[in-house]
Design a protein around this motif. Structure first.
Motif, mmCIF file in Angstrom:
data_model
loop_
_atom_site.group_PDB
_atom_site.id
_atom_site.type_symbol
_atom_site.label_atom_id
_atom_site.label_comp_id
_atom_site.label_asym_id
_atom_site.label_seq_id
_atom_site.Cartn_x
_atom_site.Cartn_y
_atom_site.Cartn_z
ATOM 1 N N GLU A 162 0.882 -1.213 0.112
ATOM 2 C CA GLU A 162 -0.109 0.012 0.167
ATOM 3 C C GLU A 162 0.988 1.234 0.016
ATOM 4 O OE1 GLU A 162 -4.225 0.621 2.260
ATOM 5 O OE2 GLU A 162 -2.350 1.680 3.537
ATOM 6 N N THR A 163 0.822 2.042 -0.895
ATOM 7 C CA THR A 163 1.481 3.492 -1.004
ATOM 8 C C THR A 163 0.597 4.401 0.034
ATOM 9 O OG1 THR A 163 0.052 4.150 -2.578
ATOM 10 C CG2 THR A 163 1.782 2.832 -3.438
ATOM 11 N N ARG A 164 1.540 5.630 0.062
ATOM 12 C CA ARG A 164 1.058 6.577 1.009
ATOM 13 C C ARG A 164 -0.325 7.111 0.569
ATOM 14 N NH1 ARG A 164 6.878 7.918 0.970
ATOM 15 N NH2 ARG A 164 7.754 7.494 2.603
ATOM 16 N N ASN A 165 -0.663 7.065 -0.610
ATOM 17 C CA ASN A 165 -1.979 7.697 -1.170
ATOM 18 C C ASN A 165 -3.051 6.483 -1.257
ATOM 19 O OD1 ASN A 165 -0.787 6.532 -3.325
ATOM 20 N ND2 ASN A 165 -1.093 8.243 -4.487
ATOM 21 N N LYS A 166 -2.661 5.362 -0.268
ATOM 22 C CA LYS A 166 -3.776 4.338 -0.093
ATOM 23 C C LYS A 166 -4.085 3.678 -1.607
ATOM 24 C CE LYS A 166 -4.429 5.317 4.106
ATOM 25 N NZ LYS A 166 -3.992 4.254 5.184
ATOM 26 N N LYS A 167 -2.886 3.742 -2.509
ATOM 27 C CA LYS A 167 -3.052 2.663 -3.683
ATOM 28 C C LYS A 167 -2.452 1.477 -3.342
ATOM 29 C CE LYS A 167 -3.808 6.100 -7.171
ATOM 30 N NZ LYS A 167 -3.126 6.891 -8.653
ATOM 31 N N GLU A 168 -2.873 0.494 -3.997
ATOM 32 C CA GLU A 168 -2.252 -1.298 -3.852
ATOM 33 C C GLU A 168 -1.395 -1.431 -5.150
ATOM 34 O OE1 GLU A 168 -5.045 -3.721 -2.509
ATOM 35 O OE2 GLU A 168 -5.288 -3.153 -0.624
ATOM 36 N N LYS A 169 -0.322 -1.965 -4.659
ATOM 37 C CA LYS A 169 0.547 -2.302 -5.964
ATOM 38 C C LYS A 169 1.087 -4.030 -5.388
ATOM 39 C CE LYS A 169 2.192 1.933 -7.565
ATOM 40 N NZ LYS A 169 3.396 2.683 -8.260
ATOM 41 N N ILE A 170 1.514 -4.855 -6.537
ATOM 42 C CA ILE A 170 1.981 -5.952 -6.068
ATOM 43 C C ILE A 170 3.726 -6.078 -6.409
ATOM 44 C CG2 ILE A 170 2.026 -8.272 -7.027
ATOM 45 C CD1 ILE A 170 -0.936 -8.087 -7.908
ATOM 46 N N GLY A 171 4.123 -6.550 -5.462
ATOM 47 C CA GLY A 171 5.494 -6.707 -5.411
ATOM 48 C C GLY A 171 5.889 -8.164 -5.512
ATOM 49 N N ILE A 172 7.035 -8.481 -6.348
ATOM 50 C CA ILE A 172 7.386 -9.917 -6.226
ATOM 51 C C ILE A 172 9.231 -9.989 -6.228
ATOM 52 C CG2 ILE A 172 7.615 -11.929 -7.884
ATOM 53 C CD1 ILE A 172 4.907 -10.765 -9.083
ATOM 54 N N ILE A 173 9.480 -11.141 -5.301
ATOM 55 C CA ILE A 173 10.699 -11.412 -5.071
ATOM 56 C C ILE A 173 11.042 -12.844 -5.760
ATOM 57 C CG2 ILE A 173 12.893 -11.687 -3.657
ATOM 58 C CD1 ILE A 173 11.857 -9.241 -2.132
ATOM 59 N N PRO A 174 12.142 -13.277 -6.436
ATOM 60 C CA PRO A 174 12.234 -14.826 -6.530
ATOM 61 C C PRO A 174 13.065 -15.262 -5.423
ATOM 62 C CG PRO A 174 13.114 -13.277 -8.392
ATOM 63 C CD PRO A 174 12.834 -12.448 -7.253
ATOM 64 N N CYS A 175 12.310 -16.721 -5.103
ATOM 65 C CA CYS A 175 13.021 -17.175 -3.817
ATOM 66 C C CYS A 175 13.848 -18.073 -4.155
ATOM 67 C CB CYS A 175 11.780 -17.808 -2.997
ATOM 68 S SG CYS A 175 10.683 -16.465 -2.362
ATOM 69 N N SER A 176 14.123 -18.562 -5.386
ATOM 70 C CA SER A 176 14.990 -19.750 -5.809
ATOM 71 C C SER A 176 16.554 -19.117 -5.942
ATOM 72 C CB SER A 176 14.571 -20.328 -7.200
ATOM 73 O OG SER A 176 13.450 -21.117 -6.908
ATOM 74 N N ASN A 177 17.521 -19.499 -5.334
ATOM 75 C CA ASN A 177 18.741 -19.166 -5.407
ATOM 76 C C ASN A 177 19.688 -19.957 -5.147
ATOM 77 O OD1 ASN A 177 21.144 -17.698 -4.972
ATOM 78 N ND2 ASN A 177 19.961 -15.671 -4.045
ATOM 79 N N ASN A 178 20.617 -20.278 -6.147
ATOM 80 C CA ASN A 178 21.592 -21.278 -5.962
ATOM 81 C C ASN A 178 22.750 -21.115 -5.223
ATOM 82 O OD1 ASN A 178 20.057 -22.937 -7.831
ATOM 83 N ND2 ASN A 178 21.219 -22.146 -9.669
ATOM 84 N N MET A 179 23.037 -19.553 -4.845
ATOM 85 C CA MET A 179 23.956 -19.360 -4.023
ATOM 86 C C MET A 179 23.677 -19.512 -2.518
ATOM 87 S SD MET A 179 25.919 -17.489 -6.203
ATOM 88 C CE MET A 179 26.943 -16.287 -5.137
ATOM 89 N N LEU A 180 22.394 -19.754 -2.278
ATOM 90 C CA LEU A 180 22.184 -19.993 -0.824
ATOM 91 C C LEU A 180 21.523 -21.255 -0.497
ATOM 92 C CD1 LEU A 180 20.398 -16.338 -0.247
ATOM 93 C CD2 LEU A 180 22.530 -17.040 0.589
ATOM 94 N N PRO A 181 21.731 -21.881 0.753
ATOM 95 C CA PRO A 181 21.097 -23.195 0.919
ATOM 96 C C PRO A 181 19.356 -22.955 1.107
ATOM 97 C CG PRO A 181 22.100 -22.299 2.792
ATOM 98 C CD PRO A 181 22.487 -21.465 2.049
ATOM 99 N N ARG A 182 18.522 -24.052 0.609
ATOM 100 C CA ARG A 182 17.284 -24.030 0.999
ATOM 101 C C ARG A 182 16.957 -24.168 2.579
ATOM 102 N NH1 ARG A 182 12.812 -26.710 -1.649
ATOM 103 N NH2 ARG A 182 10.936 -25.707 -0.557
ATOM 104 N N MET A 183 17.561 -25.028 3.058
ATOM 105 C CA MET A 183 17.279 -25.183 4.287
ATOM 106 C C MET A 183 18.610 -24.457 5.285
ATOM 107 S SD MET A 183 16.478 -29.192 4.763
ATOM 108 C CE MET A 183 16.584 -29.149 6.423
ATOM 109 N N ILE A 184 17.988 -23.280 6.015
ATOM 110 C CA ILE A 184 18.862 -22.603 6.656
ATOM 111 C C ILE A 184 19.220 -23.051 8.180
ATOM 112 C CG2 ILE A 184 19.340 -20.047 7.534
ATOM 113 C CD1 ILE A 184 17.693 -19.195 5.132
ATOM 114 N N GLU A 185 20.130 -23.453 8.572
ATOM 115 C CA GLU A 185 20.516 -23.845 10.015
ATOM 116 C C GLU A 185 20.752 -22.928 10.823
ATOM 117 O OE1 GLU A 185 23.123 -27.479 12.107
ATOM 118 O OE2 GLU A 185 23.822 -26.838 10.312
ATOM 119 N N LEU A 186 19.785 -23.004 11.944
ATOM 120 C CA LEU A 186 20.044 -21.975 12.994
ATOM 121 C C LEU A 186 21.264 -22.577 14.052
ATOM 122 C CD1 LEU A 186 16.155 -21.808 13.554
ATOM 123 C CD2 LEU A 186 17.623 -20.138 12.812
ATOM 124 N N PRO A 187 21.658 -21.428 14.532
ATOM 125 C CA PRO A 187 23.110 -21.770 15.584
ATOM 126 C C PRO A 187 22.439 -22.409 16.705
ATOM 127 C CG PRO A 187 22.101 -19.237 15.768
ATOM 128 C CD PRO A 187 21.475 -20.063 14.568
#
Length: 689
Positions: A162-187
């Motif tokens: 939602e923008t400051r003037n109350k309009k809605e937009k769609i945002g998208i981010i790819p989640c597939s990344n060969n540089m990062l592990p799919r399962m992130i191990e917690l410390p």
């Protein structure tokens, strides 16, 4: 009266339900149950890419096409498919949740932010800021920024901003990344993990600063993969390069399904559907992660817990082959049969290597459909060509989802000096045929191998298949005619011994069924036994119905699609159908016709589907060795007796587990034990000698 026919697509969904049953079964080890959940998902993806994609294409035609057994239109079939898949997916989500709870008992837990501890949340935020944010490629859909192309089967995080003037937009981010592990191990080393896409979705607001996040979800698109290569091919083009380009096109075909991990506002879903050009009924909400491939990482972490897996089984040496002696000479003595995965593929590979080095071998000819990533078969063929032998290889570039692999192998074989053929116009070559031609003291000699499965060392450990090797002259001469026809771009019109589709398989099967009907009408015993992956060919189904009406007993072991309903009074009451779904993929095809001494046995590459019987080049061979006939009958009868992994189909088309009354019989485990026992007896005999 119940219909004798079942729709092909709905029958396939019943098969995938049987796969899901293995995930639900308490008798299957825990980690193996997880594998079946993953297989269910990958099966479903391929089904949508190919079958739903094909039905979607049919809907675009000017004229209405109706399926030839149940008379359903493409739209009616898709409607029923979507309804059934939503039911099955609820079961999939339920069993996934149950399995992950059980996995926690072994020290592995996938967490979400609700269950994350304060120090874990701090670590995850830092990980997001330092490792993920710099690599993220966000898109905000706007007039100057069109909706991005979403890759097939990849995960994206989608957010309503939602923008400051109350309009809605769609945002998208790819989640597939060969540089990062799919399962992130917690410390802390406590076996606690978070999936990469869940972390991205949680902190997605950091990427879109200045906006208010009003809704978010993970999404995954499955695209149509059904391309008719023959319809698009121009004969002026290089066929291999044309296929390579076609594979690039396939990645951009229209979506057939949209998976989401969270509920979103209906208006947002409708907007996504508009952008992707699909209808809202193709949207599926999933409680389980959208891509289950990480399951195999969890299994690796638990590998030390042997009770969570099937007992280790290794393909055994066939006692029918003597070690340190020529394989070719042993085949000359008598026909040989290998039964995978119970017996090792090594004798077949050794046969190829030996032929590549044997000075008396003139040529090796072979059809290749699917190969292992590191193929010893290709190595042997290259060696044969480099040794100056004629090597003719038909590489089927239209083997779906293996096209790129086959293009690579075809180039390697060509560079080694092999003559490469790319199949026939209008017909896929699906046969499993190898012909070694040798000059002997008696003249020209043929050693022919005909199988039910691909020349693939990996699947030979996972799929049940049969491999026949023979020096029968008639079979060798007809195999030579098959290769002559292929090199000329022709099809075989007539054969006496082999069955060769598209012209001489369906007609021969129907003639053999007619023969059993004739015997029954003459008051004699009659029998038909079939083991197939699928049965859809209406001409063969109708002939089997005729056989049943005549009183012929018909036993069928059909793993997957079965468009025939058994047990209907006056129609199919003499037909008995089971499906075996277990540890190994049932893949062998066996055709048995007759009783007693007149029984005929065949093995081959063809299921009784119209695509196999009249639209492909397939080869089935008769079995002439009495010893091998007896062995094949033993295999078939044992599978018919399975009461642990077999389901029987009733006259409603419903499958249910066969009740285990008396001695338990898991045919796959029993056949493996038999292979171990046969190998042990051979070893003991060798020690005694």
């Amino acid at each position: 009266m119940e219909s004798i026919y079942m729709n092909r697509e709905l029958s396939w969904l019943k098969f995938n339900a049987r796969v899901l049953e293995e995930a639900e079964s308490q008798e299957v080890p825990l980690c193996e149950r997880m594998t079946f959940v993953s297989i269910y998902q990958s099966n479903l993806d391929e089904f949508f890419m190919v079958r739903v994609g094909s039905l979607q294409d049919q809907m675009l035609l000017d004229h209405e096409i109706r399926e030839n057994k149940t008379n359903m239109t493409a739209q009616e079939q898709i409607h029923e498919i979507l309804k059934e898949v939503k039911k099955l997916n609820r079961r999939k989500d339920q069993v996934y949740t149950e399995l992950m709870k059980k996995i926690e008992g072994y020290g592995i837990k996938l967490i979400d932010f609700a269950s994350a501890k304060p120090d874990e949340k701090k670590f995850l935020e830092s990980y997001f800021n330092q490792e993920i944010m710099p690599l993220s490629s966000p898109t905000i859909v706007a007039k100057r920024q069109p909706f991005p192309f979403l890759r097939n089967e990849e995960i994206y995080a989608v957010v309503v901003l939602e923008t400051r003037n109350k309009k809605e937009k769609i945002g998208i981010i790819p989640c597939s990344n060969n540089m990062l592990p799919r399962m992130i191990e917690l410390p802390g080393g406590k076996g606690r993990y978070m999936l990469l896409e869940e972390l991205i979705l949680h902190y997605i607001g950091k990427v879109f600063k200045g906006y208010k996040v009003k809704g978010k979800s993970l999404i995954r698109v499955v695209r149509n993969a059904d391309i008719d290569a023959d319809a698009l091919y121009d004969e002026d083009l290089d066929y291999r390069e044309f296929m390579a380009d076609l594979m690039k096109q396939r990645k951009k075909l229209s979506p057939v399904r949209l998976d989401m991990s969270r509920e979103m506002d209906q208006a947002v879903i409708e907007a996504l559907c508009r952008y992707l050009e699909i209808t809202p009924d193709r949207v599926f909400k999933s409680e389980a992660p959208l891509d289950l491939s990480f399951i195999f990482q969890i299994q690796d972490l638990l590998r030390k817990n042997s009770e969570l897996f099937y007992e280790k089984r290794v393909p055994q040496k066939s006692p029918d082959f003597r070690e340190n002696e020529s394989i070719l000479d042993q085949i000359r003595e008598e026909d040989k049969l290998l039964s995978y995965p119970y017996e090792s593929i090594r004798p077949f590979l050794k046969m190829l290597t030996e032929a590549a080095e044997d000075e008396s071998v003139i040529s090796i000819k072979m059809t290749l459909y699917r190969l292992a990533k590191q193929s010893k078969v290709v190595e042997a063929l290259c060696e044969a060509a480099e040794n100056g032998k004629e090597v003719v290889v038909l590489v089927e570039l239209r083997a779906r989802f293996d096209e790129e692999n086959n293009i690579r192998w075809s180039r390697m074989l060509e560079q080694a000096g092999c003559q490469i053929i790319y199949g026939l116009e209008g017909y896929k070559v699906h046969s499993k045929l190898c012909l070694i031609t040798r000059r002997s003291e008696k003249g020209i000699e043929y050693i022919t191998q005909i199988g039910t499965g691909n020349y693939n060392e990996k699947t030979a450990r996972l799929y049940t298949d049969l491999c026949l090797m023979t020096v029968n002259e008639q079979i060798g001469m007809e195999a030579a005619r098959v290769f002559q026809a292929l090199t000329k771009g022709e099809i075989i019109e007539e054969v006496d011994h082999l069955m060769v589709a598209p012209k001489c398989l369906q007609s021969k099967v129907i003639a053999l069924i007619d023969e059993e009907i004739r015997h029954k009408k003459q008051g004699e015993d009659a029998y038909i036994g079939l083991k197939l992956n699928s049965l859809t060919d209406k001409r063969i189904i109708d002939k089997l119905v005729e056989a049943s009406k005549a009183g012929v007993r018909v036993d069928m072991i059909i793993r997957g699609i079965c468009c025939m309903v058994p047990g209907i009074k006056g129609e199919t009451e003499n037909v008995h159908i089971i499906s075996i779904v277990g540890r190994f993929l049932e893949h062998s095809r066996i055709y048995i016709f007759g009783c007693g001494e007149r029984t005929k046995y065949y093995i081959g590459s063809a299921d009784f589907m119209t695509r196999n019987t009249v639209k492909r080049v397939e080869v089935a061979t008769p079995v002439y060795s009495e010893k091998i006939k007896k062995r094949i009958r033993g295999l078939f009868d044992l599978m018919l007796s399975d009461n642990k992994k077999a389901r029987t189909e009733d006259y409603h088309g419903k499958y249910s587990m066969i009740k285990c009354e008396g001695q338990p019989c898991n045919s796959q485990e029993m056949l493996y034990q038999e292979a171990y026992d046969r190998a042990a007896i051979k070893t003991e005999n060798k020690v005694v000698e």
